[in-house]
Design a protein around this motif. Structure first.
Motif: not given
Length: 230
Positions: A87-112
């Motif tokens: 549940l989001p804490a406000g309206d108009n929320a977009e659900m997003r995801m990232r994979f995680r490598d170890g304890s860090s987010d995968e933030t490479d800008t090439d999610y397809r």
């Protein structure tokens, strides 16, 4: 005819064999089952279950994200992620995801990815939207989720294939699935979503993170299961 009684507690040394009605085991492993490994042999094993829980994230108070680390391992090639609610804490929320490598987010800008949403509003108007990749450091899964404590936000299931298997045949991690939620702009309209994504790198991933673009996660329950293939 005479009868002879043997007190098993004192008359049998060690374990009682399967052929005599026992298990042949002195002890087992917590949360495992008994299975036959032969005609007269039993063993303690976890692979009786098709789905084995490998990770979980839950909270009844607001958090910035639902993060599940160490839920992917070399024990399983495929996983089910069950989003019981988020549940989001406000309206108009977009659900997003990232994979995680170890304890860090995968933030490479090439999610397809390609996720589509569909709802039917008052007046029988069909609204179809698409969330597609474009040099982003995350994957967007939904559209405008309503902050509704009764319906508890978004619900869905996702399958993840080979997050820890990197080879010439399977270099990237795939995730596909979908679910539903109430749309912010039309209170009575249930919006469904489904799609697929591919990880940006050929790294091995140990975890996953779900979050909203414009608000905290008000409450959630997400469980990850490893899938046994026999």
């Amino acid at each position: 005819m005479s009868k002879t009684t043997i007190p098993l507690g004192t008359g049998v040394t060690g374990t009682l064999g399967v052929s005599n009605g026992g298990t042949g085991l002195a002890s087992g492993t917590t949360n495992q089952f008994l299975k036959f490994t032969g005609s007269t042999t039993l063993a303690s094993a976890a692979d009786n279950a098709v789905f084995v829980q490998t990770g979980k994230s839950t909270s009844t108070t607001a958090v910035t994200a639902a993060t599940i680390d160490n839920c992917f391992s070399t024990s399983y090639n495929n996983y089910l992620i069950m989003v019981e609610y988020m549940l989001p804490a406000g309206d108009n929320a977009e659900m997003r995801m990232r994979f995680r490598d170890g304890s860090s987010d995968e933030t490479d800008t090439d999610y397809r990815y390609q996720f589509r949403t569909h709802r039917r509003e008052a007046g029988n108007t069909n609204i179809v939207s698409a969330e597609t990749s474009g040099n982003k450091d995350h994957a967007a899964l939904t559209h405008e989720i309503k902050d509704d404590t009764v319906n508890r936000g978004v619900h869905g299931n996702f399958f993840v294939s080979m997050p820890r298997t990197v080879s010439s045949n399977a270099s990237h991690t795939y995730m596909w699935g979908g679910g539903g939620y109430l749309n912010t702009n039309e209170t009575a309209a249930v919006e469904m979503f489904n799609g697929c994504l591919v990880s940006p790198e050929t790294d091995e991933y140990e975890g996953v993170k779900f979050f909203f673009d414009s608000s905290n996660v008000q409450n959630h329950l997400i469980v990850v299961y490893g899938i046994t293939v026999t």
